[in-house]
Design an enzyme around this catalytic site. Structure first.
Site, mmCIF file in Angstrom:
data_model
loop_
_atom_site.group_PDB
_atom_site.id
_atom_site.type_symbol
_atom_site.label_atom_id
_atom_site.label_comp_id
_atom_site.label_asym_id
_atom_site.label_seq_id
_atom_site.Cartn_x
_atom_site.Cartn_y
_atom_site.Cartn_z
ATOM 1 N N CYS A 72 0.825 -1.209 0.000
ATOM 2 C CA CYS A 72 0.000 0.000 0.000
ATOM 3 C C CYS A 72 0.860 1.260 0.000
ATOM 4 O O CYS A 72 1.935 1.288 0.592
ATOM 5 C CB CYS A 72 -0.880 0.043 1.240
ATOM 6 S SG CYS A 72 -1.937 -1.375 1.396
ATOM 7 N N ARG B 129 5.357 -0.424 -6.143
ATOM 8 C CA ARG B 129 5.328 -1.152 -4.876
ATOM 9 C C ARG B 129 4.320 -2.303 -4.896
ATOM 10 O O ARG B 129 4.333 -3.139 -4.002
ATOM 11 C CB ARG B 129 4.950 -0.188 -3.737
ATOM 12 C CG ARG B 129 5.973 0.908 -3.524
ATOM 13 C CD ARG B 129 5.404 2.008 -2.663
ATOM 14 N NE ARG B 129 5.132 1.555 -1.329
ATOM 15 C CZ ARG B 129 5.907 1.760 -0.281
ATOM 16 N NH1 ARG B 129 7.017 2.443 -0.429
ATOM 17 N NH2 ARG B 129 5.585 1.321 0.898
ATOM 18 N N TRP C 181 -3.032 -2.755 -1.460
ATOM 19 C CA TRP C 181 -2.654 -4.154 -1.693
ATOM 20 C C TRP C 181 -3.460 -4.932 -0.667
ATOM 21 O O TRP C 181 -3.227 -4.819 0.530
ATOM 22 C CB TRP C 181 -1.144 -4.300 -1.469
ATOM 23 C CG TRP C 181 -0.578 -5.619 -1.848
ATOM 24 C CD1 TRP C 181 -0.198 -6.013 -3.097
ATOM 25 C CD2 TRP C 181 -0.269 -6.717 -0.974
ATOM 26 N NE1 TRP C 181 0.315 -7.287 -3.057
ATOM 27 C CE2 TRP C 181 0.280 -7.746 -1.775
ATOM 28 C CE3 TRP C 181 -0.419 -6.944 0.391
ATOM 29 C CZ2 TRP C 181 0.679 -8.968 -1.247
ATOM 30 C CZ3 TRP C 181 -0.012 -8.157 0.911
ATOM 31 C CH2 TRP C 181 0.525 -9.158 0.098
ATOM 32 N N ASN D 47 -2.032 2.691 5.613
ATOM 33 C CA ASN D 47 -1.154 1.552 5.305
ATOM 34 C C ASN D 47 -0.933 0.787 6.601
ATOM 35 O O ASN D 47 -0.738 1.404 7.646
ATOM 36 C CB ASN D 47 0.229 2.022 4.834
ATOM 37 C CG ASN D 47 0.187 2.601 3.443
ATOM 38 O OD1 ASN D 47 -0.834 2.570 2.784
ATOM 39 N ND2 ASN D 47 1.319 3.132 3.019
ATOM 40 N N GLY D 48 -0.892 -0.522 6.516
ATOM 41 C CA GLY D 48 -0.599 -1.312 7.706
ATOM 42 C C GLY D 48 -1.769 -2.207 8.060
ATOM 43 O O GLY D 48 -2.688 -2.405 7.263
ATOM 44 N N GLU E 11 18.239 -18.034 -5.525
ATOM 45 C CA GLU E 11 17.823 -16.704 -5.976
ATOM 46 C C GLU E 11 17.304 -16.756 -7.418
ATOM 47 O O GLU E 11 16.284 -16.143 -7.759
ATOM 48 C CB GLU E 11 19.005 -15.728 -5.847
ATOM 49 C CG GLU E 11 18.826 -14.376 -6.506
ATOM 50 C CD GLU E 11 17.594 -13.612 -6.039
ATOM 51 O OE1 GLU E 11 16.970 -13.986 -5.028
ATOM 52 O OE2 GLU E 11 17.228 -12.642 -6.721
ATOM 53 N N LYS F 271 13.596 -15.605 -8.753
ATOM 54 C CA LYS F 271 13.412 -14.590 -9.802
ATOM 55 C C LYS F 271 12.511 -15.118 -10.906
ATOM 56 O O LYS F 271 11.603 -14.447 -11.367
ATOM 57 C CB LYS F 271 14.796 -14.227 -10.351
ATOM 58 C CG LYS F 271 14.973 -12.863 -10.834
ATOM 59 C CD LYS F 271 15.193 -11.786 -9.786
ATOM 60 C CE LYS F 271 14.603 -12.031 -8.447
ATOM 61 N NZ LYS F 271 14.869 -11.127 -7.412
ATOM 62 N N GLU G 287 8.772 -15.638 -9.599
ATOM 63 C CA GLU G 287 7.976 -14.477 -9.173
ATOM 64 C C GLU G 287 7.486 -13.640 -10.341
ATOM 65 O O GLU G 287 6.459 -12.974 -10.228
ATOM 66 C CB GLU G 287 8.736 -13.607 -8.164
ATOM 67 C CG GLU G 287 9.894 -12.839 -8.729
ATOM 68 C CD GLU G 287 10.544 -11.919 -7.709
ATOM 69 O OE1 GLU G 287 9.830 -11.289 -6.923
ATOM 70 O OE2 GLU G 287 11.781 -11.829 -7.702
ATOM 71 N N HIS H 213 17.670 -37.379 -3.840
ATOM 72 C CA HIS H 213 17.088 -37.868 -2.580
ATOM 73 C C HIS H 213 15.584 -37.648 -2.536
ATOM 74 O O HIS H 213 15.004 -37.557 -1.467
ATOM 75 C CB HIS H 213 17.784 -37.197 -1.392
ATOM 76 C CG HIS H 213 19.231 -37.562 -1.309
ATOM 77 N ND1 HIS H 213 19.660 -38.819 -0.942
ATOM 78 C CD2 HIS H 213 20.345 -36.852 -1.598
ATOM 79 C CE1 HIS H 213 20.972 -38.865 -0.985
ATOM 80 N NE2 HIS H 213 21.418 -37.687 -1.388
ATOM 81 N N LYS I 59 6.568 -4.372 -3.797
ATOM 82 C CA LYS I 59 8.009 -4.084 -3.726
ATOM 83 C C LYS I 59 8.479 -3.958 -2.295
ATOM 84 O O LYS I 59 9.544 -4.407 -1.934
ATOM 85 C CB LYS I 59 8.288 -2.792 -4.499
ATOM 86 C CG LYS I 59 9.749 -2.392 -4.536
ATOM 87 C CD LYS I 59 10.529 -3.343 -5.407
ATOM 88 C CE LYS I 59 12.014 -3.069 -5.394
ATOM 89 N NZ LYS I 59 12.770 -4.234 -5.899
#
Ligand code: F6R
Length: 602
Positions: free
Chosen positions: A2, A27, A72, A98-99, A479, A483, A486, A502, A597
């Site tokens: 947000c 974001r 968001w 926000n929050g 990583e 990438k 996502e 295994h 973000k």
């Protein structure tokens, strides 16, 4: 995640809000809205989807003051009813937030019987509470806001307006970022300096549990009991050109391309005129005083911690342990006697990491934040900060911040090692080695067409893929797979090459893409053995190898760099793999679904 933007005392309020929200798009969000007042009439405009859809609804929306928000979804689906701003019962008070308000259901039950709610958000409850105190109980706006702030528990950045008074925006924050921007004859509020940089580079910080009364010509900071607090402003070093895409189709590609420059900026930032590595002596001492380093981070930053572990251990002679912030927030393991917590965070705002930092501070554990954002919450609240000097990273998928994190930690490891007389540190010519890394990245970047063709062949239609590697290459595989998944939504796992047999090798079938990373002369042959195992089961294999271990049959070959720094150069082709795979699927590279973000909620 947000975002908030607000402006008071500017006749272009609508444009400022929309442009600010556009700057916050990176974001991640799923709906947006603005409330504008101070014109002929007040306007509340909301839209699900992109800011362009909101903007298309703002013809004729004029005023001098307003608040805007990108949402968001946390409580309730992304709908117009749930989008902010929200209004009180009588619609007099308007709030963006926000929050996460932890006790919103209790508040609803205890104070708001008989109130009607349009959506399911915690924010709507907060503005109803403020409205109740002002209108039903007869408190002034300020008193009503303060009373609500004493009751509300959780994380928040609030911007509140009274629709009958366009002269003032009231803001308050706790654990969520919020800044004041100082303009000429007007002022702004925002959750991210980026959204105000077009208007001003003069900012004022707000601390947790502070309330600010923002007018066109004044900014007054108070605690929740009404005591005034002095606050100086500062000049932000952001440059408007840093946040543009230039001629690039996507920020991610621009940011991948910027990595050689970032390596050189880091060299400048952490060396003196004679080329000696320079790190704040207080930070060196903090590491020397520790018997164990604990790296806390999330996602890509967590992977950068792994990629730096061996180098930190070998050069500082201090064991390094990694922790996922969201796990440690609720359960710290048994710590050593003299721990040092290092928080790695591009944004410096990640709520999970902050939760651990708050605990560390309570326990008196010394801390260092390695971040890209000066003045960010994690930077302010830790004892020490090292900056990444990577410039704003806008694409949701982190690229240049990851490589900058490893490079910044290399300066730390080298500086501590030298101070301790560690022979490996003395022999490690970091500045020279990082320049080789920059050249290696440049040569990978010049191979984009070849990489794109291979990616098209390997990944265009697949639903899943694997990255494998050993040692440092395993960390890069973690990583690389994050990438890829996502942004392209290809399900991908990063595996220690020897571990596959295994269990997980059961997933390999005819045509399954396996991307193998090979940089270590000792481990490469073992990984090649594992490549044979998957190839024998039908996998389509793509190899990314450093020259020192490369064979003629390898697909992508990179200049050899110092082993400590190989994660920096090895990750670059994998960033391009993710970029092209996403592009080929016609997806938005910079704004993947469901992601944000800056992850400012738990
Ligand atoms: C992935 C990505 C995330 C972040 C994570 C932590 O590309 O960017 O995994 O690394 O959300 O964020 P920061 O580094 O801001 O703490």
């Amino acid at each position: 995640m947000c975002g908030i933007v607000g402006v008071v005392g500017n006749t272009n309020a609508t444009d400022i809000l929309i442009q600010g929200l556009e700057k916050l798009e990176y974001r991640g969000y799923d709906s947006a809205g603005i409330f504008v007042l101070g014109g002929a009439e007040n306007h509340l405009v909301k839209a699900v989807g992109r800011i362009a859809e909101l903007s298309a609804k703002t013809a004729g929306v004029e005023g001098t003051t307003g608040i805007g928000h990108t949402r968001w979804a946390t409580h309730g689906k992304p709908t117009e009813d749930n989008a902010h701003p929200h209004r009180s019962e009588t619609e007099r008070f308007v709030l963006v937030h926000n929050g996460v308000i932890e006790n919103y259901l209790e508040i609803k039950e205890e104070y708001l019987a008989g109130h009607h709610f349009k959506g399911q958000t915690d924010t709507e409850i907060a503005v109803h509470l403020i409205g109740k105190f002002a209108e039903e109980d007869g408190l002034s706006v300020l008193e009503a806001f303060k009373k609500a702030l004493h009751i509300i528990r959780g994380s928040y950045a609030f911007a509140l307006v009274d629709s009958q008074d366009p002269e003032v925006i009231y803001v308050a924050k706790n654990k969520s970022p919020l800044l004041i921007g100082l303009g000429q004859d007007y002022n702004m509020v925002c959750s991210d300096a980026m959204a105000m940089i077009r208007e001003t580079n003069q900012y004022m910080e707000i601390h947790d549990q502070e309330l600010v009364i923002v007018k066109a010509d004044s900014v007054e900071v108070q605690d929740y009991d009404g005591n005034s607090r002095e606050r100086a402003s500062y000049t932000a070093e952001l440059d408007l050109s840093d946040i543009g895409k230039g001629t690039y189709p996507y920020y991610m590609l621009k940011e991948i391309d910027e990595q050689p420059t970032v390596m050189r900026k880091l060299i400048q930032a952490y060396t003196d005129e004679s080329g000696q590595v320079v790190v704040d002596p207080a930070i060196i001492k903090a590491v020397q005083d520790a018997d164990r380093i604990y790296i806390l981070a999330a996602g890509t930053s967590y992977h950068a911690g792994f990629a730096s572990k061996k180098m930190l251990e070998e050069l500082t002679d201090t064991p390094v342990e990694l922790g996922i912030s969201s796990e440690w927030g609720y359960g710290m393991p048994l710590l050593s006697k003299k721990p040092l917590f290092i928080f790695i965070s591009q944004s410096g705002e990640t709520a999970d990491s902050r939760q651990v930092l708050v605990k560390a501070n309570e326990m008196g554990i010394p801390s260092l934040t390695v971040t890209n954002v000066p003045g960010s919450t994690l930077s302010r609240e830790a004892n020490h900060t090292m900056l990444l000097h990577a410039g704003p990273e806008i694409a949701v998928a982190s690229t240049k911040a990851y490589t900058a994190q490893i490079a910044a930690l290399a300066f730390l490891a080298k500086a501590v090692g030298e101070a301790n007389g560690n022979a490996k540190a003395q022999a490690f010519d970091l500045v020279h080695e990082l320049s080789i890394v920059a050249q290696s990245i440049e040569s990978t970047l010049s191979e984009k067409e070849t990489i794109e063709a291979k990616v098209r062949e390997l990944l265009e239609t697949t639903r899943n893929a694997f990255y494998i590697g050993r040692g440092q290459d395993y960390y890069v595989a973690m990583e690389a797979s994050l990438k890829l998944k996502e942004i392209s939504y290809i399900q991908c796992e990063g595996f220690a090459a020897g571990e596959l047999k295994h269990g997980t090798i059961a997933l390999i079938e005819e045509g399954t893409p396996v991307l193998a990373l090979l940089s270590d002369p000792v481990l490469a042959n073992h990984t090649r053995g594992n490549i044979q195992e998957v190839a024998a089961r039908g996998a389509k294999v793509l190899t990314i190898a450093e020259e020192n271990v490369a064979k003629d049959t390898d697909d992508i070959v990179l200049t050899t760099v110092h082993p400590y720094l190989s994660p920096i150069s090895m990750v670059v082709p994998t960033q391009l793999v993710a970029y092209f795979a996403t592009l080929h699927r016609g997806l938005d590279v910079d704004k993947p679904r469901n992601l944000a973000k800056s992850v400012t909620v738990e």
